[in-house]
Design an enzyme around this catalytic site. Sequence first.
Site, PDB file in Angstrom:
ATOM      1  NE  ARG A 134      -4.074  -0.996   0.171  1.00 18.46           N
ATOM      2  CZ  ARG A 134      -5.423  -0.883   0.310  1.00 18.46           C
ATOM      3  NH1 ARG A 134      -5.869   0.207   0.703  1.00 18.46           N
ATOM      4  NH2 ARG A 134      -6.306  -1.837  -0.084  1.00 18.46           N
TER       5      ARG A 134
ATOM      6  CB  THR B  34      -2.007   7.185  -2.917  1.00 15.90           C
ATOM      7  OG1 THR B  34      -1.381   5.968  -2.930  1.00 15.90           O
ATOM      8  CG2 THR B  34      -1.178   8.191  -3.524  1.00 15.90           C
TER       9      THR B  34
END
Length: 209
Positions: free
Chosen positions: A104, A108
């Site tokens: 991840r 963002t």
Amino acid sequence: MSNVFVLDHPLIQHKLTYIRSKDTGTKEFRALVEEVSTLMAFEITRDLPLEEITIDTPVTTAKTKVLSGKKIGIIPILRAGLGMVDGMLNLIPAAKVGHVGLYRDPETLQPVEYYLKLPGDIHERELIVVDPMLATGGSASDAIDSLKKRGAEHIKLMCLLAAPEGVEKVQQDHPDVDIYLGALDERLNEKGYIIPGLGDAGDRLFGTK
Ligand code: URA
């Protein structure tokens, strides 16, 4: 909602006990993960379709059965999923193996695929995504998204252990994906570890910290 199947065969439960134990070293841990993956592969392939063919045995002609339908693809999520591949290939040696690596982006929060290599015909295959630990469910859900984006239609998820939070996440995001577990544990702790769990599956498989 996707179905959840806990494959509570006595051999799976017995071996999971030693996988969980902190006294189990890397070599034995790796061997046990392989063995449990083989046993789980046996259960997860129970519904594979068969067709009848005619063969000659040394003494007669017989109608007998062979697998029909879709071929299988095994998709380990890097890195811990790698520990489950050989165990599955023991039973399904002709399966193709694709790899998905994701993280991840901390800013963002979008999943970034840092590695993706799949069989060319994934849309024609029954895919079994493997990851020992279904914790938050984020990686599994993102990996399944990646596969669906590339045309995969038939996907199962197989994990040694899961937290209820991870199961719920995959059920919500992918109601069409059936989930196969060795055990459903109690919860996640504040650090994202499954409780009681087995610790960090990748570190225990590869002897890292
Ligand atoms: N990943 C692991 O390896 N272990 C956990 O307990 C949770 C996520």
